[in-house]
Motif scaffolding. Structure first.
Motif, PDB file in Angstrom:
ATOM      1  N   GLY A 196       0.821  -1.216   0.000  1.00 15.49           N
ATOM      2  CA  GLY A 196       0.000   0.000   0.000  1.00 15.49           C
ATOM      3  C   GLY A 196       0.852   1.261   0.000  1.00 15.49           C
ATOM      4  O   GLY A 196       0.635   2.165  -0.806  1.00 15.49           O
ATOM      5  N   VAL A 197       1.849   1.292   0.906  1.00 16.58           N
ATOM      6  CA  VAL A 197       2.704   2.489   0.998  1.00 16.58           C
ATOM      7  C   VAL A 197       3.443   2.705  -0.322  1.00 16.58           C
ATOM      8  O   VAL A 197       3.494   3.825  -0.847  1.00 16.58           O
ATOM      9  N   PHE A 198       4.001   1.617  -0.873  1.00 20.68           N
ATOM     10  CA  PHE A 198       4.761   1.763  -2.118  1.00 20.68           C
ATOM     11  C   PHE A 198       3.875   2.201  -3.272  1.00 20.68           C
ATOM     12  O   PHE A 198       4.243   3.087  -4.054  1.00 20.68           O
ATOM     13  N   PHE A 246       1.025   3.819  -3.153  1.00 19.88           N
ATOM     14  CA  PHE A 246       0.575   5.203  -2.967  1.00 19.88           C
ATOM     15  C   PHE A 246       1.687   6.182  -3.319  1.00 19.88           C
ATOM     16  O   PHE A 246       1.486   7.130  -4.074  1.00 19.88           O
ATOM     17  N   LEU A 247       2.887   5.937  -2.797  1.00 24.14           N
ATOM     18  CA  LEU A 247       3.957   6.897  -3.039  1.00 24.14           C
ATOM     19  C   LEU A 247       4.445   6.829  -4.492  1.00 24.14           C
ATOM     20  O   LEU A 247       4.906   7.827  -5.032  1.00 24.14           O
ATOM     21  N   SER A 248       4.315   5.640  -5.140  1.00 23.80           N
ATOM     22  CA  SER A 248       4.691   5.567  -6.558  1.00 23.80           C
ATOM     23  C   SER A 248       3.739   6.401  -7.409  1.00 23.80           C
ATOM     24  O   SER A 248       4.162   7.098  -8.332  1.00 23.80           O
ATOM     25  N   ILE A 249       2.451   6.323  -7.071  1.00 26.31           N
ATOM     26  CA  ILE A 249       1.488   7.163  -7.795  1.00 26.31           C
ATOM     27  C   ILE A 249       1.860   8.634  -7.606  1.00 26.31           C
ATOM     28  O   ILE A 249       1.832   9.434  -8.542  1.00 26.31           O
ATOM     29  N   LEU A 250       2.270   8.958  -6.394  1.00 19.45           N
ATOM     30  CA  LEU A 250       2.651  10.345  -6.094  1.00 19.45           C
ATOM     31  C   LEU A 250       3.872  10.753  -6.937  1.00 19.45           C
ATOM     32  O   LEU A 250       3.952  11.886  -7.417  1.00 19.45           O
ATOM     33  N   ILE A 251       4.818   9.805  -7.114  1.00 20.14           N
ATOM     34  CA  ILE A 251       6.003  10.119  -7.935  1.00 20.14           C
ATOM     35  C   ILE A 251       5.570  10.489  -9.351  1.00 20.14           C
ATOM     36  O   ILE A 251       5.984  11.512  -9.903  1.00 20.14           O
ATOM     37  N   ALA A 277       2.697  11.551 -10.294  1.00 21.64           N
ATOM     38  CA  ALA A 277       1.959  12.810 -10.262  1.00 21.64           C
ATOM     39  C   ALA A 277       2.916  14.000 -10.187  1.00 21.64           C
ATOM     40  O   ALA A 277       2.737  14.995 -10.893  1.00 21.64           O
ATOM     41  N   VAL A 278       3.963  13.876  -9.346  1.00 23.29           N
ATOM     42  CA  VAL A 278       4.904  14.999  -9.211  1.00 23.29           C
ATOM     43  C   VAL A 278       5.665  15.206 -10.516  1.00 23.29           C
ATOM     44  O   VAL A 278       5.918  16.330 -10.932  1.00 23.29           O
TER      45      VAL A 278
END
Lengths: 78, 376
Positions: free
Chosen positions: A20-22, A24-29, A31-32
């Motif tokens: 889950g953490v990975f 979520f943060l991959s999607i954020l990468i 997006a950024v």
């Protein structure tokens, strides 16, 4: 509940949690990265066409030195 | 004679119990650490004093009707104080290092392994007689590995309020001990050559990006993990106030007055949970051990992830920056910078470590959201 089944549940939680953490943060990468594409800084900091800096006043430097010496002397007299 | 006897019954001397005395000594110990050693003084002073106040016999400060009872009830039981602090932390956080190099988010994610591995460890501790941690207890203890005080308090207040005192004390103590816990692990897992890797300079970040970033993080949280929105939402609000440039007054208030006022009461309320009957248990000892374990595993997994990324990536990544993924802003980033300078005196890693460092804050908030969603 016995400990073994609790352990299994904890292992399951560990796996889902990390995934889950990975995710979520991959999607954020992604997006950024996309954000940088349309809102990134404009790369136009070209300094070559900037006007050469001129001396700010036409007063010769020895005049300035003389004036500041006079001011300093005046202040010390005070 | 009766009057004298009654007066004696009302004195502290007649009512003082041995456990309460020990807890007052613990409170004094925390005050000593804060004042003489400079360990997280902003929190340990109110926590230590709260521990003394709550154990005063007769006064009943932590019983219904007492001041500390209400402070705890209003601020922590409701989850309000940690969230207000989180808003202030958001207003204090500069995300530019992360926006410039978003891959650092992976390091913030990897370091959260400390949380989930400790969750497993806490349950495994049940094999030792005397320990009876439920999944909720284990999750609340594990979040110490997120190295983020407000997140730990928020989650503990929701999942295991009876363990909150020990969890908060462990979280803040270990955050103060980051410069002692992390460097040996970082040195053991990297070679001198790896530690001296220089990283390319970060690109400039536009104001527009900085303003849109918190909004984007919030939208993703709304879509994928609404359980984390209390933490992430307040964090993003603080950050937006900082970056948008039109509410400097509010941003300054969030960074200073609100965070300071809240810290006083948060500390007192946490201290009020250091009552002898809750704290002087074998479980507290377990929590302290597990907390140290969580920090160490988080540090190690961050370093391993950074090593893997260095192998695969075209841009060199110094494995040390992975250790900053545990959050503990900005202490962990400073530790990375210091260890990096030991290997290469010209290599300043501070800005590069700030990326994974703030990614760690997001990562632990996300981990807390996941735990809340799955266990809460």
């Amino acid at each position: 509940m016995d400990i073994v089944s609790l352990l299994l549940e904890a292992a399951n939680l560990m796996l889902t949690g990390m995934v889950g953490v990975f995710v979520f943060l991959s999607i954020l990468i992604l997006a950024v990265k996309n954000l940088a594409r349309f809102a990134g800084p404009e790369l136009t900091c070209d300094t070559s066409d900037r006007a050469p800096s001129k001396p700010s006043t036409g007063v010769p430097s020895d005049h300035i030195a003389a004036i500041s010496a006079a001011i300093a002397q005046h202040r010390t007299k005070k | 004679m009766d009057g004298l006897l009654n007066l004696w019954q009302a004195t502290g001397l007649a009512n003082l119990t041995f456990p309460a005395l020990i807890m007052m000594a613990v409170g004094c110990g925390l005050l000593y650490l804060a004042i003489a050693k400079g360990f997280e003084p902003l929190l340990l002073v109110p926590i230590g004093f709260g521990a003394i106040l709550t154990n005063i016999p007769v006064a009943g400060l932590s019983e219904p009707g007492g001041l500390l009872y209400y402070v705890y009830y209003i601020g922590i039981d409701s989850g309000v104080f940690p969230l207000l602090i989180f808003m202030g932390v958001g207003a204090l956080t500069d995300f530019s290092a992360l926006i410039a190099n978003p891959r650092m988010l992976l390091l913030g994610a990897a370091a959260q392994f400390g949380i989930f591995a400790t969750l497993f460890g806490a349950i495994a501790l049940n094999f030792v007689p005397g320990f009876e941690f439920t999944l909720k207890d284990a999750s609340a203890i594990a979040i110490i590995g997120g190295a983020d005080g407000p997140t730990a308090i928020f989650l503990a207040s929701k999942l295991a309020p009876e363990l909150l005192g020990a969890i908060a004390v462990a979280a803040y103590s270990y955050m103060a001990l980051v410069p002692i816990i992390q460097p040996p692990i970082m040195r053991a897992l990297t070679s001198e050559q790896e530690r001296s890797i220089a990283m390319p300079q970060l690109r400039a970040v536009s104001t527009k990006e900085k303003i849109l970033f918190p909004l984007m993080v919030l939208s993703l949280t709304i879509l994928f993990l609404p359980a984390a929105t209390p933490l992430v939402g307040m964090f993003c609000l603080g950050n937006l106030m900082r970056e948008c440039g039109v509410v400097d007054r509010l941003s300054n208030t969030a960074q200073n007055e609100i965070i300071n006022i809240t810290t006083i009461f948060l500390g007192l309320a946490v201290g009020s949970k250091l009552a002898a009957e809750h704290f002087l248990t074998v479980e507290t000892l377990g929590i302290l051990v597990l907390g140290a374990l969580a920090f160490s595993i988080g540090t190690a997994s961050g370093v391993f992830m950074a090593k893997a990324m260095n192998r695969l990536s075209t841009n060199p990544i110094n494995p040390l920056v992975g250790a900053a993924g545990v959050s503990a802003v900005p202490m962990a980033a400073r530790v990375v910078n210091k260890v990096g300078l030991e290997a290469n005196p010209h290599n300043f890693l501070l800005m590069h470590a700030m990326g994974p460092n703030v990614a760690g804050v997001l990562g632990s908030a996300v981990a807390a959201g996941i735990l809340l969603a799955l266990v809460g």
